[in-house]
Design a protein around this motif. Structure first.
Motif, mmCIF file in Angstrom:
data_model
loop_
_atom_site.group_PDB
_atom_site.id
_atom_site.type_symbol
_atom_site.label_atom_id
_atom_site.label_comp_id
_atom_site.label_asym_id
_atom_site.label_seq_id
_atom_site.Cartn_x
_atom_site.Cartn_y
_atom_site.Cartn_z
ATOM 1 N N GLU A 30 1.217 -29.472 70.588
ATOM 2 C CA GLU A 30 0.648 -28.673 71.361
ATOM 3 C C GLU A 30 0.158 -30.257 72.346
ATOM 4 O O GLU A 30 -0.256 -29.715 73.501
ATOM 5 N N ASP B 191 9.902 -28.691 70.874
ATOM 6 C CA ASP B 191 8.821 -26.995 70.866
ATOM 7 C C ASP B 191 9.436 -26.007 72.103
ATOM 8 O O ASP B 191 9.286 -26.713 72.232
ATOM 9 N N ARG C 257 8.914 -23.594 72.810
ATOM 10 C CA ARG C 257 7.124 -22.923 73.500
ATOM 11 C C ARG C 257 6.145 -23.967 74.089
ATOM 12 O O ARG C 257 5.871 -23.170 74.979
#
Length: 309
Positions: free
Chosen positions: A174, A201, A203
């Motif tokens: 993240e 990723d 996301r």
């Protein structure tokens, strides 16, 4: 030695550290047992060389094509007033974080500093301009390091100010926005740093880097990154190709002396000669390189010599 006695093979990750004292001691303990190195940067700023040969090179360009290495967006700021540089960087980085969170991306902002004192100073700045994201500061002297890391993982905080804390071995995909308050000068460290924020990723959005492009050091090996319209994805690929290519050429050159005892000893000295020399013109019949063994004077004795076919 006990460790070496119980294992048949040795594998190093982040192997550019093998020349460090502790790592080197482990490597030596395994002696002739098969050893494999893995590293994205098989070169060092201090010019110390890794032993062994590059037997497989998974290039950065291939990693980009295979979507292991994500696209990079660079957001330059141009601030000439020294006292305002850090504030300008912080404001822009927090603006990007706010926009990403609003779009639903689970992003974290990292502010990179070169020293503990600078990190503490920058933390106070983010506590003002990014208060809603509950900034934390983490470095080797932090008293609540684990608690602050947990706050980041739990998203109680989305801004972390650090001193190279989130480098090798730390996995937090993240981390997608980097505010570079102090720039790395080493290509190897820069590539490692960038790599931490560019893993793919679904996301997450693209990696974003914010830095000041005013008052740049003209002699910085990474100065191309900090130009107005710099394409970071392209530049780091070219830097990686150039640096690894240099190692491959050195390896190819030294291989021409294999089986030559003195050649191996000369290579082990890790010579990096300056570009200076003498050129001589002579007829082919006068070219007798083996005569180098007679080179020398009473005051200067030739210790090692090696001739490649």
């Amino acid at each position: 030695n006990t460790l070496a006695a119980n294992y048949t093979h040795l594998i190093f990750d982040e192997a550019h550290h093998v020349v460090a004292t502790t790592w080197r001691r482990i490597r030596k303990a395994f002696g002739p047992k098969p050893t494999v190195y893995f590293t994205a940067t098989p070169y060092r700023l201090d010019e110390q060389r890794l032993d062994g040969k590059i037997v497989f090179n998974y290039s950065l360009s291939q990693a980009q094509r295979d979507n292991y290495f994500q696209k990079i967006d660079f957001f330059p700021v141009r601030e000439y007033v020294t006292s305002e540089i850090d504030n300008t960087i912080a404001v822009k980085a927090v603006e990007l974080l706010a926009a990403d969170v609003k779009e639903g991306f689970d992003h974290i902002l990292m502010a990179r500093c070169a020293s503990i004192s600078k990190a503490n100073q920058i933390f106070k700045l983010y506590a003002e301009v990014g208060a809603e994201f509950k900034p934390v500061v983490i470095h080797s002297k932090s008293k609540c390091k684990e608690q602050d890391l947990e706050r980041i993982r739990a998203r109680q905080s989305r801004i972390v100010v650090c001193v190279d804390m989130f480098g090798e071995g730390f996995d937090l995909p993240e981390l997608k926005i980097a505010a570079i308050h102090d720039q790395h000068q080493s290509p190897a460290v820069t590539l490692q740093f960038i790599g931490r924020l560019t893993s793919t990723d679904s996301r997450l959005g693209t990696a974003k880097f914010v830095a000041n492009i005013a008052n740049q050091r003209a002699d910085s090996p990474m100065k191309r990154l900090y130009e107005e319209s710099a394409d970071w994805s392209l530049i780091i690929r070219e830097v990686s190709i150039e640096r690894i290519g240099r190692e491959l050429k050195r390896q190819e050159f030294e291989a021409r002396f294999e089986g030559d005892t003195d050649g191996g000893k000369i290579a082990a000295l890790n010579p990096s000669p300056n570009i200076s020399g003498l050129a001589y013109r002579l007829a082919p019949e006068d070219w007798r390189p083996q005569s180098i063994e007679r080179l020398g004077t009473p005051k200067e004795v030739l210790k090692l010599y090696s001739v490649s076919d």
